[in-house]
Motif scaffolding. Structure first.
Motif, PDB file in Angstrom:
ATOM      1  N   VAL A   7      10.445  23.257  -7.718  1.00  0.00           N
ATOM      2  CA  VAL A   7      11.834  23.356  -7.460  1.00  0.00           C
ATOM      3  C   VAL A   7      12.818  24.014  -8.725  1.00  0.00           C
ATOM      4  O   VAL A   7      12.834  22.949  -9.371  1.00  0.00           O
ATOM      5  N   ASP A   8      13.274  25.155  -8.979  1.00  0.00           N
ATOM      6  CA  ASP A   8      14.011  25.325 -10.043  1.00  0.00           C
ATOM      7  C   ASP A   8      15.555  25.163  -9.617  1.00  0.00           C
ATOM      8  O   ASP A   8      16.115  24.763 -10.557  1.00  0.00           O
ATOM      9  N   VAL A  50       9.214  18.794  -6.538  1.00  0.00           N
ATOM     10  CA  VAL A  50       9.171  18.574  -8.086  1.00  0.00           C
ATOM     11  C   VAL A  50       9.803  19.523  -8.880  1.00  0.00           C
ATOM     12  O   VAL A  50       9.915  20.644  -8.645  1.00  0.00           O
ATOM     13  N   HIS A  51      10.759  18.912  -9.722  1.00  0.00           N
ATOM     14  CA  HIS A  51      11.453  19.633 -10.654  1.00  0.00           C
ATOM     15  C   HIS A  51      11.172  19.262 -12.281  1.00  0.00           C
ATOM     16  O   HIS A  51      11.474  18.064 -12.352  1.00  0.00           O
ATOM     17  N   VAL A  52      10.884  20.448 -12.844  1.00  0.00           N
ATOM     18  CA  VAL A  52      10.753  20.036 -14.254  1.00  0.00           C
ATOM     19  C   VAL A  52      11.934  19.951 -15.084  1.00  0.00           C
ATOM     20  O   VAL A  52      12.566  21.237 -15.163  1.00  0.00           O
ATOM     21  N   ALA A  53      12.326  19.012 -15.700  1.00  0.00           N
ATOM     22  CA  ALA A  53      13.671  19.011 -16.145  1.00  0.00           C
ATOM     23  C   ALA A  53      13.697  19.299 -17.613  1.00  0.00           C
ATOM     24  O   ALA A  53      13.578  18.512 -18.705  1.00  0.00           O
ATOM     25  N   LEU A  54      13.950  20.693 -17.730  1.00  0.00           N
ATOM     26  CA  LEU A  54      14.162  21.200 -19.052  1.00  0.00           C
ATOM     27  C   LEU A  54      15.553  20.951 -19.499  1.00  0.00           C
ATOM     28  O   LEU A  54      15.880  21.087 -20.897  1.00  0.00           O
ATOM     29  N   ASN A  75      22.128  17.814   0.743  1.00  0.00           N
ATOM     30  CA  ASN A  75      21.739  18.996   1.470  1.00  0.00           C
ATOM     31  C   ASN A  75      20.811  18.315   2.686  1.00  0.00           C
ATOM     32  O   ASN A  75      19.702  17.652   2.156  1.00  0.00           O
ATOM     33  N   GLN A  76      20.981  18.349   4.090  1.00  0.00           N
ATOM     34  CA  GLN A  76      20.272  18.166   5.066  1.00  0.00           C
ATOM     35  C   GLN A  76      19.106  18.775   5.121  1.00  0.00           C
ATOM     36  O   GLN A  76      18.212  18.171   5.733  1.00  0.00           O
ATOM     37  N   ALA A  77      18.974  20.039   4.775  1.00  0.00           N
ATOM     38  CA  ALA A  77      17.992  20.882   5.020  1.00  0.00           C
ATOM     39  C   ALA A  77      16.718  20.264   4.074  1.00  0.00           C
ATOM     40  O   ALA A  77      15.499  20.389   4.342  1.00  0.00           O
ATOM     41  N   ALA A  78      17.061  19.710   2.866  1.00  0.00           N
ATOM     42  CA  ALA A  78      16.270  19.130   2.063  1.00  0.00           C
ATOM     43  C   ALA A  78      15.823  17.871   2.418  1.00  0.00           C
ATOM     44  O   ALA A  78      16.321  16.900   2.020  1.00  0.00           O
ATOM     45  N   ASP A  79      14.656  17.786   3.419  1.00  0.00           N
ATOM     46  CA  ASP A  79      14.497  16.334   3.951  1.00  0.00           C
ATOM     47  C   ASP A  79      13.516  15.606   3.266  1.00  0.00           C
ATOM     48  O   ASP A  79      12.862  14.615   3.683  1.00  0.00           O
ATOM     49  N   VAL A  80      13.088  16.188   1.951  1.00  0.00           N
ATOM     50  CA  VAL A  80      12.059  15.227   1.228  1.00  0.00           C
ATOM     51  C   VAL A  80      12.696  14.752  -0.210  1.00  0.00           C
ATOM     52  O   VAL A  80      13.448  15.512  -0.523  1.00  0.00           O
ATOM     53  N   PRO A  81      12.309  13.737  -0.713  1.00  0.00           N
ATOM     54  CA  PRO A  81      12.865  13.447  -2.146  1.00  0.00           C
ATOM     55  C   PRO A  81      12.548  14.344  -3.133  1.00  0.00           C
ATOM     56  O   PRO A  81      11.318  15.012  -3.104  1.00  0.00           O
ATOM     57  N   LEU A  82      13.309  14.606  -4.098  1.00  0.00           N
ATOM     58  CA  LEU A  82      13.089  15.551  -5.313  1.00  0.00           C
ATOM     59  C   LEU A  82      12.635  14.507  -6.457  1.00  0.00           C
ATOM     60  O   LEU A  82      13.417  13.569  -6.872  1.00  0.00           O
ATOM     61  N   ASP A  83      11.584  14.687  -6.955  1.00  0.00           N
ATOM     62  CA  ASP A  83      11.108  14.098  -8.203  1.00  0.00           C
ATOM     63  C   ASP A  83      11.429  15.018  -9.356  1.00  0.00           C
ATOM     64  O   ASP A  83      11.180  15.978  -9.330  1.00  0.00           O
ATOM     65  N   LEU A  84      11.978  14.164 -10.432  1.00  0.00           N
ATOM     66  CA  LEU A  84      12.034  14.932 -11.737  1.00  0.00           C
ATOM     67  C   LEU A  84      10.899  14.650 -12.660  1.00  0.00           C
ATOM     68  O   LEU A  84      10.568  13.496 -12.943  1.00  0.00           O
ATOM     69  N   VAL A  85      10.548  15.649 -13.201  1.00  0.00           N
ATOM     70  CA  VAL A  85       9.541  15.593 -14.255  1.00  0.00           C
ATOM     71  C   VAL A  85      10.080  15.873 -15.617  1.00  0.00           C
ATOM     72  O   VAL A  85      10.414  17.020 -15.734  1.00  0.00           O
ATOM     73  N   THR A 108      -8.064  13.137  -3.895  1.00  0.00           N
ATOM     74  CA  THR A 108      -6.948  14.000  -3.493  1.00  0.00           C
ATOM     75  C   THR A 108      -6.963  15.454  -3.995  1.00  0.00           C
ATOM     76  O   THR A 108      -7.438  15.596  -5.141  1.00  0.00           O
ATOM     77  N   GLN A 109      -6.532  16.386  -3.176  1.00  0.00           N
ATOM     78  CA  GLN A 109      -6.649  17.676  -3.399  1.00  0.00           C
ATOM     79  C   GLN A 109      -4.926  18.317  -3.309  1.00  0.00           C
ATOM     80  O   GLN A 109      -4.312  17.789  -2.637  1.00  0.00           O
ATOM     81  N   VAL A 110      -4.811  18.771  -4.476  1.00  0.00           N
ATOM     82  CA  VAL A 110      -3.146  19.275  -4.715  1.00  0.00           C
ATOM     83  C   VAL A 110      -3.032  20.693  -4.343  1.00  0.00           C
ATOM     84  O   VAL A 110      -3.789  21.708  -4.935  1.00  0.00           O
ATOM     85  N   THR A 111      -1.928  21.108  -3.532  1.00  0.00           N
ATOM     86  CA  THR A 111      -1.361  22.396  -3.375  1.00  0.00           C
ATOM     87  C   THR A 111      -0.256  22.560  -4.082  1.00  0.00           C
ATOM     88  O   THR A 111       0.778  21.748  -3.445  1.00  0.00           O
ATOM     89  N   LEU A 112       0.084  23.501  -5.156  1.00  0.00           N
ATOM     90  CA  LEU A 112       1.220  23.813  -5.779  1.00  0.00           C
ATOM     91  C   LEU A 112       2.007  24.892  -5.117  1.00  0.00           C
ATOM     92  O   LEU A 112       1.396  25.856  -4.888  1.00  0.00           O
TER      93      LEU A 112
END
Length: 662
Positions: free
Chosen positions: A506-507, A531-535, A550-560, A584-588
């Motif tokens: 997420v940018d 996931v948001h990379v905090a530049l 925002n109600q549509a964003a129903d998952v927590p946002l992690d800041l990296v 674990t297999q990761v899909t970005l």
């Protein structure tokens, strides 16, 4: 919009099933494939004289006949060989296919480079010579000198030829076959009337003053070249220049695939007819030059053929009309002679690309079943060549014959080997004919490289091996890629990991991210993370507040955290850390907003592709780009927010909210 413009310019698309209907009959094929060869009679004799007259003077008009005789003998040999080519190798491709079948694909690249260079220079020579013919008519008939405008006329004609060929084979055939027959008729009539007047004893000849006119090639001292011991060298230079008369002979063998069935028989008959016409015209034009002393000009205008027609038909009203007809037909056939390359170059490029020696994009047919990419490449390179040489035919001819005759060598030598290895009727005779043609063609290549080296042939001598090396390197790259990809299933592990984690990058919060989030839910992962990379720390905090509200964003946002601003490195590290448990297999998921092609490149960074490329090498990590049509969303937003009148606008203003909030 782009497709609508293409359809407007090129017409409705042709479906692949109609490809068979786009084949050419013999009359149309002669008109489409032969003008390059036949029209070279308009400047072949002139190019011989440009080498003879400045050294041996008026004697050059006599020497042009034996040089022409040698060239015609070579024409007979090559015609016999290429009759064999089109019958033995009915697939289009000519000398390239012959060389590949008999010498292997790597050696065949010599023929490929030779033909590709030939086609490119052919376009430049033919269009420039056509403009010279047009300029000659204006100069001799109306005393108009178009001067520097010749180059831009040539460029315009080249662009028109490109457009005609992008419309497809059938349209090109119909448009470009008429000038061939018109030129054969008018030029043939010029030769016949001139020879008739010669027999009657009233054929005019240019006087001493005309031979020394302003702009004419300087007239040498008779015998000067002989006294200097340079006679053989001069004859060889004249022969090399006159070899341009045979260019285009290979066009029919390269375009066999464009003929209707039976392709081999139809191509063979068309080839013989073309060679007979060419031989007759070259001999006739040389004979008239010998008798009329038509002298070449430094600027290329007026041409030798134009002077001959002017002398043959006289200054009466009918004579002037016939002269104009000859020049118009000559200009048209020279212009359309370039069309031979627009037929041959894309076909040849597609064969070479199909063998993985050129980019494979050249194998795809376009909107009208033409090889559009090949046509555009040919146009671009030929245009650059015209601009560099300023459209001067004599300079362009210096680049011409090496490529042409190298192709002849490969075809005839390959065919000689083909017949020698087979027990067939008349094997020895066929082998001998093709071997003789190969030897003669190789001699022309050597003569041309030596005598014309300082006049521009050095460019081809240098580019030729570089071109062959480039094609072989391209093939090696393709083979390496194929080997690596085919070997992957054998070396890759088939074990699957039991836990699937999806990370949505997420940018910012917008419709593109929400659409990607909706898609992420359909994957049913064990865990879904945003996931948001905090530049930018302040921007990251603002995004977190907006995300939480925002109600549509129903998952927590992690800041990296990313203090060193190495975005790709931070994302890769975060993804790898999630896979360290061994199960674990990761899909970005990477949202990508698609804008208009111009606006998108100027105003927006396409970082999604570079991120996907960066993480594609990581084990147990897969990057998936989720496209979103931002242009359509913008258009819809504008449509909805446009008020019908001022009252509606004022009433609606307080209630407006952002698309994300809605």
């Amino acid at each position: 919009m782009g497709y609508r413009i293409k359809r407007l310019l090129l017409g409705p698309p042709l479906v692949t099933a109609r490809l068979r209907d786009e084949k050419l009959s013999k009359p149309v094929a002669l008109g489409v494939l032969a003008p390059d060869c036949i029209s070279s009679s308009a400047y072949g004799t002139e190019q011989m004289l440009t080498q003879l007259v400045p050294v041996v003077g008026v004697a050059g008009f006599t020497l042009v006949m034996p040089v022409t005789g040698v060239i015609l003998a070579l024409l007979v040999l090559l015609t016999l060989s290429y009759r064999d080519v089109v019958m033995t190798y009915t697939r289009a491709g000519g000398s390239y296919v012959v060389a590949r079948e008999n010498f292997g694909p790597r050696t065949a690249q010599v023929a490929a480079v030779a033909l590709l260079i030939d086609y490119i220079v052919t376009v430049a020579v033919q269009t420039a010579a056509g403009t010279d013919a047009l300029s000659s008519m204006l100069r001799l008939l109306f005393r108009i000198d178009i001067g520097a405008d010749k180059l831009w006329i040539t460029v315009g004609v080249l662009c028109l030829l490109c457009y005609g060929n992008l419309r497809g084979v059938r349209e090109a055939g119909r448009a470009f076959s008429v000038p061939t027959y018109l030129f054969v008729l008018t030029a043939g009539l010029t030769v016949l009337v001139g020879l008739g007047r010669l027999a009657a004893g009233d054929l005019p000849r240019l006087g001493e003053g005309d031979l020394h006119a302003d702009g004419a090639v300087p007239l040498g001292t008779p015998g000067g070249g002989l006294l200097m011991g340079a006679s053989l060298f001069v004859l060889l230079r004249a022969f090399a220049n006159g070899g341009s008369s045979l260019t285009g002979l290979e066009a029919i063998s390269n375009g066999v695939g464009a003929f209707r069935e039976p392709q081999g028989d139809n191509a063979r008959r068309t080839l013989v007819i073309m060679s007979v016409i060419l031989g007759g015209l070259v001999l006739g034009v040389s004979a008239l030059a010998w008798q009329t002393h038509a002298i070449p000009y430094v600027s290329g205008s007026p041409t030798v053929l134009a002077q001959e027609a002017h002398l043959v038909f006289g200054r009466s009203v009918l004579g002037q009309a016939m002269f104009a007809a000859v020049q118009v037909a000559t200009a048209l056939v020279l212009y359309t002679g370039a069309n031979t390359s627009f037929n041959g170059f894309p076909f040849l490029a597609s064969f070479v690309a199909d063998d993985s020696f050129l980019p494979r994009s050249l194998t795809r047919r376009g909107h009208r079943l033409a090889f559009s990419n090949g046509i555009l490449v040919l146009t671009a390179v030929s245009l650059a060549l015209l601009l560099v040489t300023r459209g001067n035919v004599t300079e362009l001819v210096s680049l011409y014959a090496i490529g042409v005759f190298t192709g002849f060598v490969m075809a005839t030598a390959g065919l000689a080997k083909h017949h020698w290895q087979r027990r067939e009727e008349h094997r020895l005779l066929k082998t001998a004919v093709n071997a003789a043609a190969a030897t003669a063609s190789a001699a022309v290549v050597v003569v041309f490289a030596v005598t014309k080296f300082t006049e521009g042939a050095w460019v081809v001598v240098i580019l030729f091996p570089l071109g062959v090396w480039g094609l072989i390197r391209t093939n090696e790259r393709y083979r390496t890629e194929r080997t690596a990809l085919e070997a992957a299933p054998a070396t890759a592990t088939t074990a699957t990991r039991s836990r699937h984690v999806v990370m949505l990058l997420v940018d910012r919060l917008d419709l593109a991210v929400l659409a990607a989030l909706s898609y992420a839910h359909t994957l049913r992962p064990a865990r879904l993370r945003a996931v948001h990379v905090a530049l930018d720390t302040a921007g990251a905090k603002q995004l977190r507040r907006a995300w939480a509200s925002n109600q549509a964003a129903d998952v927590p946002l992690d800041l990296v955290e990313c203090p060193d601003r190495r975005l790709h490195h931070a994302i890769a590290r975060h993804a790898v850390e999630a896979t360290t448990d061994g199960r674990t297999q990761v899909t970005l998921l990477i949202p990508r907003r698609s804008y208009g092609p111009v606006v998108g490149r100027l105003l927006h960074a396409r970082s999604g592709d570079s991120i996907a490329h960066a993480v594609s090498r990581l084990p147990h990590v897969v990057a998936t780009i989720v496209p979103f049509d931002a242009s359509a969303a913008i258009a819809e937003h504008r449509r909805r927010s446009r008020p019908r009148d001022r009252g509606i606008a004022e009433e609606a203003a307080p209630a407006r909210r952002s698309p994300v909030a809605r």
